[in-house]
Structure formats: C-alpha cells, structure tokens
Design a protein around this motif. Structure first.
Motif, PDB file in Angstrom:
ATOM      1  N   CYS A  74     104.783  -9.302  24.357  1.00  0.00           N
ATOM      2  CA  CYS A  74     104.217  -7.962  24.393  1.00  0.00           C
ATOM      3  C   CYS A  74     105.181  -6.850  24.043  1.00  0.00           C
ATOM      4  N   ASN A 101     104.982  -5.134  17.147  1.00  0.00           N
ATOM      5  CA  ASN A 101     103.970  -5.641  18.069  1.00  0.00           C
ATOM      6  C   ASN A 101     103.727  -7.125  17.929  1.00  0.00           C
ATOM      7  N   ARG A 150      92.966 -23.186   7.423  1.00  0.00           N
ATOM      8  CA  ARG A 150      93.420 -23.164   8.813  1.00  0.00           C
ATOM      9  C   ARG A 150      93.314 -24.553   9.435  1.00  0.00           C
ATOM     10  N   THR A 192     101.457 -21.040  24.585  1.00  0.00           N
ATOM     11  CA  THR A 192     101.323 -19.606  24.834  1.00  0.00           C
ATOM     12  C   THR A 192     100.797 -18.948  23.573  1.00  0.00           C
ATOM     13  N   SER A 225     100.680 -15.725  20.950  1.00  0.00           N
ATOM     14  CA  SER A 225     101.459 -14.588  20.476  1.00  0.00           C
ATOM     15  C   SER A 225     100.617 -13.335  20.620  1.00  0.00           C
ATOM     16  N   GLU A 226     101.186 -12.342  21.225  1.00  0.00           N
ATOM     17  CA  GLU A 226     100.453 -11.096  21.333  1.00  0.00           C
ATOM     18  C   GLU A 226     100.623 -10.288  20.057  1.00  0.00           C
ATOM     19  N   VAL A 227      99.526  -9.759  19.603  1.00  0.00           N
ATOM     20  CA  VAL A 227      99.567  -8.817  18.488  1.00  0.00           C
ATOM     21  C   VAL A 227      98.886  -7.552  18.971  1.00  0.00           C
ATOM     22  N   ASN A 228      99.550  -6.439  18.836  1.00  0.00           N
ATOM     23  CA  ASN A 228      99.026  -5.182  19.366  1.00  0.00           C
ATOM     24  C   ASN A 228      98.644  -5.315  20.837  1.00  0.00           C
ATOM     25  N   ASN A 270      94.728 -12.854  19.315  1.00  0.00           N
ATOM     26  CA  ASN A 270      94.745 -12.495  17.905  1.00  0.00           C
ATOM     27  C   ASN A 270      94.755 -13.729  17.026  1.00  0.00           C
ATOM     28  N   ALA A 271      94.014 -13.650  15.939  1.00  0.00           N
ATOM     29  CA  ALA A 271      93.856 -14.823  15.072  1.00  0.00           C
ATOM     30  C   ALA A 271      94.663 -14.708  13.794  1.00  0.00           C
ATOM     31  N   GLU A 272      95.436 -13.655  13.656  1.00  0.00           N
ATOM     32  CA  GLU A 272      96.057 -13.433  12.353  1.00  0.00           C
ATOM     33  C   GLU A 272      97.234 -14.358  12.086  1.00  0.00           C
ATOM     34  N   SER A 273      97.943 -14.714  13.126  1.00  0.00           N
ATOM     35  CA  SER A 273      99.108 -15.563  12.915  1.00  0.00           C
ATOM     36  C   SER A 273      98.924 -16.863  13.669  1.00  0.00           C
ATOM     37  N   THR A 274      98.415 -17.835  12.989  1.00  0.00           N
ATOM     38  CA  THR A 274      98.092 -19.052  13.719  1.00  0.00           C
ATOM     39  C   THR A 274      98.432 -20.284  12.923  1.00  0.00           C
ATOM     40  N   VAL A 275      99.630 -20.376  12.428  1.00  0.00           N
ATOM     41  CA  VAL A 275     100.016 -21.652  11.855  1.00  0.00           C
ATOM     42  C   VAL A 275     100.005 -22.675  12.981  1.00  0.00           C
ATOM     43  N   PHE A 276      99.360 -23.767  12.723  1.00  0.00           N
ATOM     44  CA  PHE A 276      99.155 -24.742  13.771  1.00  0.00           C
ATOM     45  C   PHE A 276     100.280 -25.762  13.707  1.00  0.00           C
ATOM     46  N   ARG A 290     102.307 -27.053  18.939  1.00  0.00           N
ATOM     47  CA  ARG A 290     100.966 -26.783  19.469  1.00  0.00           C
ATOM     48  C   ARG A 290     100.150 -28.057  19.551  1.00  0.00           C
ATOM     49  N   ARG A 333      98.867  -2.932  27.226  1.00  0.00           N
ATOM     50  CA  ARG A 333     100.094  -3.747  27.119  1.00  0.00           C
ATOM     51  C   ARG A 333     100.626  -4.143  28.494  1.00  0.00           C
ATOM     52  N   ASN A 371     100.931  -6.776  30.041  1.00  0.00           N
ATOM     53  CA  ASN A 371     101.760  -7.973  30.211  1.00  0.00           C
ATOM     54  C   ASN A 371     103.242  -7.655  30.191  1.00  0.00           C
TER      55      ASN A 371
END
Lengths: 466, 586
Positions: free
Chosen positions: A155, A163, A235, B110, B112-115, B120-126, B130, B303, B305
């Motif tokens: 965070c 961010n 994905r 865990t 990743s926090e975005v904003n 958030n789904a924008e950064s999700t390399v699997f 994981r 925010r 957390n």
C-alpha cells in the motif's frame, strides 16, 4: 543445512534415470547443461546467472574506485568482498537511462535495473535478465528461482509513488508483470526437493494424485481458452505455463536428486518470521539458492535482500547493530552507531553527512552477505572448477547516490566467471552506457545469442577482459 | 486523461473557473496519475501552461451542477479476466464448505495493491510461486473438508458405500465453485480425476482429490465472463449472462462466489434486466454482511492497509500498541459506515464531519474522557474550536502518513489527501533530486520545506502538497495534538493552495470545507468506486460509468448507495467488450 558436495556418480545416476523425461532429455541434448553425451569426464558444467539486489544505493565516494583496471584499489564499502577479489568485477559508468515510463526513484530503479525496460504503472515492459536467460537458454517447463526476504511494501501511496507494490518488491519481470518471488524458505525447499524424500511410499502416491490433478487443470485451461478472447486467453496461458512447470517439477522429484538432499529448513532453524529481512533468513535463502544451482535444479534466478522503500524501521537498524557488534560485518569501525533504518538513511537523515555515514554501514553489511553467497557457491566443486566459476552474479541496487535518488552510475558488482567468459579481478569503467548493455553482455557471456535487451545499444567488452 | 485535443464537446463557457485552467493543465502535463496512457506521460513536473485549455476533472460547471463529460462512443467496457484475490478465495471457500481452515489466508498469495485496492487485475502474471500457493491452499482446504469431524456435513454422502457420492458432490459443490451449473463433461472429468484415488486406503481421499481439482480449476480461480452476443449494444458489447451477473454482484458486495440462492435467482432470469440487477443490489445493500464487506472499499480508497506497517517510536509514543492500531482502523471504518449507510449520510463528511467514533483506547488522543469500559465505542463530537475534521485528522490516518522525519511526514500527509480525495497522484521526478542544504538552528520543518518551492520544477508539485500537508502538522506521530514540529519549533498550520483554488486557512477545519466544495472530489469518489468495482484504473473509455456515478452522487447529496445504484445500472457493469483485443496486459 549441511554443506553438500556434488557427487558425480549420483549426478550421473540422476541424469540417467531421467533420460525418458522431457526436461532432462532436453538438458542432455546440447542446450547447454550437459553438452553432448552424459559422460562425466566430458561434461561441461552449466552456466548460471543470478541477480542479487541490495537496497538503497551506495555512498559513491566509498564505493567506486579512483582508478579502474586490474590494479584498482577496493573502496571500504566493498572490502567484505576482498578475499574474493579475483572473482569480483566492479563496474562504474552504468546508467539506468530510464527517462520514460513510470515510477519514482526506488520503484524505477528496482523495476528496471535488471530489465533496462520502462515501467508502466503496474508492470515492466520487458524481461529481467534472469527471465531473458530462461527464454533464451531454458527448456520447456524450466523454472527460475526467484527469492526475496521481505514482503512487498504494502500500500504505498505516500512519498509520491506509483501506488504499485510490485515495482518496489519484485525484481524479476516478464512483460506485463512480476515473476513473484518466493519468500518462505520452507516453501522454497519443498519446491526444489519435495517435502518428502522421493522414496517415501506416501510421497509416491501423492505424486500420482498431483500429476492427475495437474493433467486435469491443464486440459481444463486449454478447453476454456478456446471460448475466450485473446487477452483472456493470454492470461490463462500464464497459468498454464505454471502448471507445466509444476508437472516438470513433480517428475524431477520422482527421481533421486543429482546431489545429496539437504535438510529441510524448519521455522526453528529460521528463527525468524517468514516474511522479514534478517541475516539468518538471508543465509538460509542463499544456501538454498546455492544448492539449487549446484544440483542443477535451477540455473537462473534472482535474490532480493530488501526493498529500497521499506521502512522496516527499527528492524533493519537492530539487525545491522547486532551484526556489527558481533564482528560479522567487516571493514567497519564498530563504534559507529546505527541510527537510521535503511530507507531513512537513503532519504531523509538529518544531514547528508550523517546519511552517508549510515549508508556505508549498510553497504558493508550487504557486501558481507554477498560474499557469503560467493563463498557458498565456491564450496561446491564441479570437476576442476567450482560452481562460482560457472556462475555470474549480477549484484546491484535501485539507486546510485541515494541522497540524490539518482540513477546515473548505478552500483553494479559482478561475482563469478560465467564459465570463464568473465575474468574478474578488475574494475571496469563502462563509460556511461545504458544498463541494457550490461545485461546484454552478461547474457551473451552465458551463451545467449540475442543482440538486444531493454535499452541496450551494444555490449561492454571490457567486462570480458577484451 | 482528457486534453483539449482528444475530447471536448465540453462547453468551455461553462468551465468551472477560468483560473482553474492552469492547475488542471498542470495535472494533465505531468503531476497526476491517470493510468490510461502509460509511457506517454512525462514524470517531470511541468510549469503550468497559463493559457492551456483543459477538461477532464475541470469540466465542472461553476454552478456545481452535473458535469457534461461526454460518453465516448463506444465506451470501452473493457473487462479483465480477474483472478480471485486472497480475501475472495477465503470468502468463496466459506460459501462452498461453510467454513475454511484457519491457516488458509497464510497459504494464499498476497495481492498487489494498486491505488490502494487489493483486487486489481492489471498486474497479474501468474508465476510459479502463485501456482504453488494455490496448490497448497487447495490441499489445505481439501484436507479440512474430509476431516472426520465435518466431512459428513459437507460431503453429504459416504464415498465408501455410495458409488455416486463423488458425482453428487462435484455436481453440487462445483456449481458454487464455478459459479454456474457444470456441464456434463465437466462433471465426468472431475469424477475421473477422483478415481485416481480409488485404491487409497481412505475412501475420502477421492473427495479430497476432487476438491483439489475444483479449487485449482481456472473456472474457480478466474472469473470467466465469456458473455453472450446481443443485438441491442452492437458488435462492441457482449451482455453478461445471468450467472455472470450473479458473480459480479456477489464479488462487488460480498467479495465472494455467489451463494446458492443468488445462483437460483440468476437461473430464474431475475438478473437479465437492469431493473432486476438493481433490485437485487438493493436487497443486498440492506444486509449486514454486505455492509461489513463493503468496508473493503473504504479500506482501499483510504489506503488503510498502510496502518499495518506503522511503527511509532516506542520511546516517544509508549501508548501505541496493537490494540491502538486496530482501534485506529476501526474508528475510520466506523465513520465510513456511518456516512455510507445512515439515511442522509453524505460522503463529503469524510472530509468535514465534526465528530468521530472513539473507544477508551483512542479517547486520550482526543483529550476525551474515558468511560472505563474498554470496548465501548461512542460518538465523540469535537469541541468548539477544535481543528479536527473528518477522516483527515483521525489518528490512524495521521499515523499511517507519518515518516521518520518531520519534513517527509508533512509531505506524506499532503500527498495522501491529494491522492485519496482528488485522485491527484503526485509522482517524484526520476532521479537527480537536489539535496536540501543542511538545516540551520532555528529552522522549522516549514522553513526546510520552503526550499522545495524555490525550484520551479519542484514547486510544480510541492506548491500543493506542502501546504496541504502543513495543515496537518499540528498532530504528532499517533495523531494527538502537538504544538511543536520535529525540530522543536512552533507548528504553523496556516496556508493556501493557489493551484487548487483553495484560499487562506488557519488549519484543517478551514481547509476541509474548501476541499469538500472542490469539483475534483466528486469525480474522484466515482473513480475510486470504479476502481474497486472493476479491478482496474479508469481510462478515457470509462467516462460514461464514472460520470453516471458522479452524477448520482451530486444529485443525492453524496449518498453512497445512490452511487452504487448508478454503478450497477451502468453498461460497464452489465456488458463487456468482446475481448478480441490483445491489451498487452500480460
């Protein structure tokens, strides 16, 4: 963990059993691991590459040599590596050159120092050098070993950052996202060696179940991909890739390992929280990385000591104070008090003078740990050489001069020889080249034929002694 | 990000205020975090363009009426294939099995926090890590399911004696796990997987293996939304199926796979229309579970957390402990609950409420009396003359935006307020920050900060984050009032922020009402909701949905429920782009 010596006979036996399995098949077919035939005498050891990240930059005046070449004088921040001087290459004049893309000083440095590619707000646009090595030289299903000690800074918003935690807490990247590091030594061990010895009957049964489940998941992904659009399919493809890796892993586990199975770490051995940057945890993780390299379980990977942006506060301060008091950090006056945590030291200590003072202490500590890793790799012999001889460690940080948060003249130290390609024992002034040139040089040194990575414009022949 | 070049059916004459142009031009130029155009955005602050024309957030009429931001044609309706977050996985396990092993959260990856948002789904390399965590999580849940103490209740048949047991189990549980009825072939495949354990001495291992397979299936781990082509929205939109709508509602409101009842509603066709979806949403918003779950929206938005990693100096703040840490979080969420769900609740009061909720742990920070009943929460009205205002001066917010160094604390507090309430993400320029000169005796934090504002390149951002932060410098590391700064000199919280058209204030209580009236605030609230609901940052193509939510806020005195109603009725919620595009998101 016991120190493990490679046993050529067990290594061969392991390889022999594996001939029918795709991964080792590939390993045997001239991809670089076991050249040509599986005869011990003619075996060329694999070349390995690991990145090794230390947080917070350096005090330039206490790091970069005054003159470069083989006769350079090692500055105090680097002296913990002095005993391995012959294996060390100190670099000057490597710039991040990252004027586009996202991220603040820490994030951009962390996210780009091993990619040479700009960040988007959420990810990297390129491969990090360890992933590039896997892409260029790896086999289907081959994994990298990516380790970190701290959790990601959760965070972040304050301090003007993007961010996104990954760019502070991960250094291994594929275009689009981080290759998330493992942070729990027990999990690392289990994924390398399995939680049970391969001969255990329960383990055999569980392997059968797991193989069936993996087969189901693989088929299910493929089936569903056909119903989805391109981006969604992509994905799922990433998930499929990991399933294939797990399938390879479980096949490997069914075999007797190529070298003596080390003891499984326990939380008692760790003596630390699983998610904290401590000396004990750093050493256990480096032990695992070294044995994974020596046993040819992993050839490429990344190790992240701490996050440049984590305000671990009293934690890092206390650890360093303990190490200094115990005489385990060399080359430093023990009387100097540790007053600031790492990020604060890099950022906003009261005065630049005091900040540099603290930064130098931390660098000695970091280099003491890097030296530990070098020693560990050196302790495994491979024929007439050692694993260190056949490895190149690229140690670097996200900042150059932390007080300015700059990225020009980033501190890089190479340890090892990449199978003889890199002579070591010298300091190389690279002459203000983009970081991509360093990455490309190292990739070529381990056998890649690529001609570009990230922002590369060429190579740095002086690293190769030319 | 809008610029005058790429959009602008906006009536310039109705622009909010001529002077705001320079500020918003600045934002457009480099000091804000809008995610739609990575790479093209310079990081170096730019001096405001005095005659720059802008729109975007500035496109708010002077009378405060509904902004006229146009809907792009067609709206993006982009939807990522979303992976379950950690919380979503655990919650879904509870729906599937009526509970979950206590160790599960620790096993799962865990997020990743975005904003600030962890979904958030924008950064999700699997990555492999994981995959291993999901493997271990599935095993932990499956072991828990077949524990003799609970397996009869969960499995509802005996695999040792009932040949159809596995089949009936995967049919029933699979519907919850995959959030739709299973196809016949899917049932057969799961039964076949379980058969690998037919000779295991423990017949329940078949159930275990089937459970593991379901929990590792992409149909569980990812929220599949193939949708269905419809005539009414043209080729650029597919309508989500009833089951997919049930999932969207359930994940929005409960961060979980839908319950059996909600799937039944989907099956009945109740979610096929906007009215049906809205009615279901209305029903769900009345439930205490939903209200508890929606706290996560406020956690992400504010925010919160960050509080988890707060470590005040133990010598100077011996009163801080884990009890206080959780009380601080609870205080903020209690105010958020009050404003979100109480009839007449106004989200702008997050900035300006003249009260808060405290218990005995927090009372001393406010100089309020204790009751002797440690767990008793009560409303506390700020005394006349207090500078306290909304969440801005709550101890948790102040503590989590505190650094080891006084100057940085001030900056963090300012940056937080800009980010959270104005969606103005201030970025540092890359590298080469000139070092501040060493402090001289008698120089306050405020004096040191003034250096930032001498260099035009620095001032472009510091001119708004520093005065914003200084307003909150009258509170110490744990949020109690302090008279002195980190250098022992008297605090001065007064200021003004020309860039934001914020006039003179003596402290937070005079700053907050000006923030409340600022046109960027309503748009930002809508953006925050968008990010939470869709798991991604808003882009140009999302103006329809964002504007609809913003309009709903403005027309309802900033009612949270009205904003959510607008959200669930939006096309973005009920339709998606057909996903042929390769977004490069992977």
């Amino acid at each position: 963990m016991k120190s493990t010596r490679l046993n050529r006979r067990t290594l061969l036996r392991g390889a022999g059993i594996a001939v029918a399995l795709p991964v080792l098949d590939a390993m045997l077919d001239g991809k670089g691991l076991f050249h040509g035939t599986a005869h011990a005498q003619t075996r060329t050891p694999p070349k390995r590459l690991f990145t090794w990240f230390f947080p917070g930059g350096v005090d330039p005046g206490d790091w970069y040599p005054d003159t470069y070449g083989t006769g350079y004088v090692m500055k105090p921040s680097l002296t913990p590596l002095a005993m391995n001087r012959a294996h060390v290459t100190v670099l000057g004049g490597v710039n991040l050159n990252m004027n586009t893309g996202d991220g603040d000083g820490h994030g951009k440095g962390t996210g780009c120092f091993s990619t040479g590619a700009p960040l988007t707000p959420t990810a990297s646009t390129g491969h990090s050098i360890d992933q590039a090595a896997r892409v260029d030289l790896g086999m289907m299903g081959e994994s990298t070993l990516n380790l970190a000690l701290e959790g990601k800074p959760c965070c972040f918003t304050a301090g003007g950052v993007s961010n996104v935690a990954d760019v502070y807490g991960e250094i291994s990247w594929q275009p689009g996202g981080a290759v998330v590091a493992q942070r729990d030594p027990v999990m690392v061990f289990d994924s390398l060696f399995g939680s049970l010895p391969p001969t255990d009957p329960a383990a055999a049964r569980e392997r059968r179940y797991e193989t069936t489940i993996l087969g189901y998941v693989r088929a299910d992904i493929t089936r569903l991909q056909a119903r989805l659009g391109a981006s969604d399919r992509q994905r799922l493809e990433a998930y499929l890739t990991t399933i294939r890796e797990l399938e390879q892993q479980i096949m490997m586990m069914a075999m007797e390992p190529a070298c003596t199975r080390p003891d499984r770490p326990t939380s008692a051995v760790m003596g630390v929280e699983s998610n904290r940057y401590t000396t004990a945890k750093a050493k256990i993780m480096m032990d695992l990385m070294a044995v994974a390299a020596a046993c040819n379980l992993r050839r490429f990977g990344s190790f992240m000591l701490g996050n440049g942006s984590n305000n671990s506060g009293c934690a890092s301060r206390r650890i360093l104070a303990d190490e200094i008091a115990g005489g385990r950090v060399t080359g430093r006056d023990r009387a100097t008090a540790v007053e600031l945590d790492e990020h604060t030291a890099a950022h906003d200590g009261d005065t630049p003078v005091r900040r540099y003072d603290q930064i130098r202490l931390y660098k000695s500590y970091h280099m003491t740990l890097l030296n530990y890793f070098a020693e560990k790799l050196k302790s495994f012999s491979e024929g007439t050489s050692t694993v260190l001889d056949n490895t190149i460690i690229m140690a670097g940080s996200e900042l150059a001069d932390p007080v300015a948060h700059s990225h020009n003249n980033l501190p890089f130290v190479l340890v090892g020889h990449a199978g003889g390609a890199i002579p070591g024992g010298r300091a190389v002034q690279c002459g203000n080249v983009p970081v991509g040139n360093l990455l490309l040089t190292l990739l070529q040194a381990i056998g890649s034929t690529r001609t570009r990575i990230g922002n590369s414009t060429g190579t740095i022949p002086a690293i190769l002694g030319r | 990000m809008h610029t005058s070049a790429d959009s602008s059916p906006v009536d310039r004459g109705r622009l909010w205020a001529a002077k705001s142009l320079s500020f918003f031009a600045l934002l457009a130029a480099g000091c804000t975090g809008v995610i739609s155009d990575p790479g093209a955005r310079p990081n170096t602050p730019v001096v405001p363009n005095r005659d720059g024309a802008v729109v975007g957030d500035a496109a708010i009429p002077a009378d405060g009426s509904t902004p006229s931001t146009p809907c792009p044609e067609p709206p993006s309706l982009h939807a990522y294939l979303r992976r379950l977050s950690r919380i979503e996985y655990v919650n879904s396990t509870r729906v599937l099995f009526g509970g979950a092993p206590t160790t599960l959260t620790g096993v799962l990856p865990t997020d990743s926090e975005v904003n600030g948002f962890d979904n958030n789904a924008e950064s999700t390399v699997f990555g492999r890590t994981r995959a291993e965590q999901y493997r271990d999580a599935a095993r932990a849940v499956a072991d828990w399911v077949i524990d003799p103490a609970r397996r009869d209740a969960i499995v509802r048949c005996n695999p040792a004696t009932d040949a159809m047991c596995v089949r009936s189990y995967v049919t029933r549980v699979g519907r919850l796990a995959f959030r739709r009825p299973l196809e016949a072939g899917e049932i057969d495949a799961l039964v076949a997987v379980a058969a690998v354990a037919n000779d295991d001495p423990n017949p329940y291992v078949r159930i275990r293996v089937a459970t593991q397979a379901m929990l590792r299936s992409p149909s569980f781990l990812f929220r599949m939304e193939p949708g269905m082509a419809v005539a009414d929205h043209g080729p650029m939109a597919v309508k989500l199926s009833s089951y997919e709508m049930a999932s969207r509602l359930s994940f929005l409101f409960l961060r979980s796979t839908p319950t059996s009842a909600l799937l039944d509603a989907a099956q009945s066709g109740a979610l096929d229309t906007a009215d049906g979806v809205a009615a279901q949403a209305e029903m769900m918003m009345a439930s205490p579970e939903v209200r508890a779950s929606m706290r996560e929206f406020f956690v992400g938005w504010l925010r919160l957390n960050k509080l988890a990693s707060v470590r005040p100096n133990a010598m100077r703040f011996p009163q801080f402990n884990e009890t206080m840490r959780s009380a601080m979080r609870e205080e903020t969420l209690r105010l958020a609950d009050d404003l979100a769900w109480r009839d007449g609740g106004d989200l702008r009061d997050l900035l300006t409420a003249r009260y808060t909720f405290i218990n005995d742990t927090l009372a001393p920070l406010y100089g309020a009396p204790t009751t002797g009943r440690a767990d008793e929460w009560r409303r506390f009205d700020f005394p006349a003359g207090s500078q306290r205002t909304g969440v801005l001066t709550q101890p948790g917010v102040l503590a989590m935006n505190t650094a080891d160094h006084g100057v940085l604390t001030i900056i963090r507090r300012g940056v937080w307020a800009l980010d959270v309430f104005m969606c103005d993400v201030v970025r540092l320029p890359p590298g080469m920050i000139p070092a501040l000169p060493p402090p001289m005796p008698g120089q306050s934090d405020r004096d040191l900060l003034a250096y930032h504002r001498r260099e035009p390149a620095c001032a472009a951002c510091h001119d708004r984050m520093d005065p914003m932060g200084l307003a909150f410098s009258g509170y110490d590391d744990v949020g109690a009032v302090t008279m002195t700064d980190s250098r022992g000199l008297p605090v001065n919280t007064a200021g003004s922020i020309d860039q934001l058209m914020i006039g003179m204030y003596s402290g937070p209580a005079e700053l907050a009402p000006q923030l409340r009236a600022h046109p960027a605030v309503s748009r930002c609230m809508a953006k925050q909701m968008f990010r939470y609901a869709f798991g991604r940052s808003e882009g140009d193509g999302d103006n329809c949905a964002v504007s609809a939510m913003e309009r709903a806020l403005r027309e309802s005195n900033f009612s949270f429920r009205s904003m959510v109603r607008a959200l669930v009725r939006s096309d973005a919620f009920r339709y998606r782009a057909p996903s042929p595009e390769s977004t490069g998101g992977m």
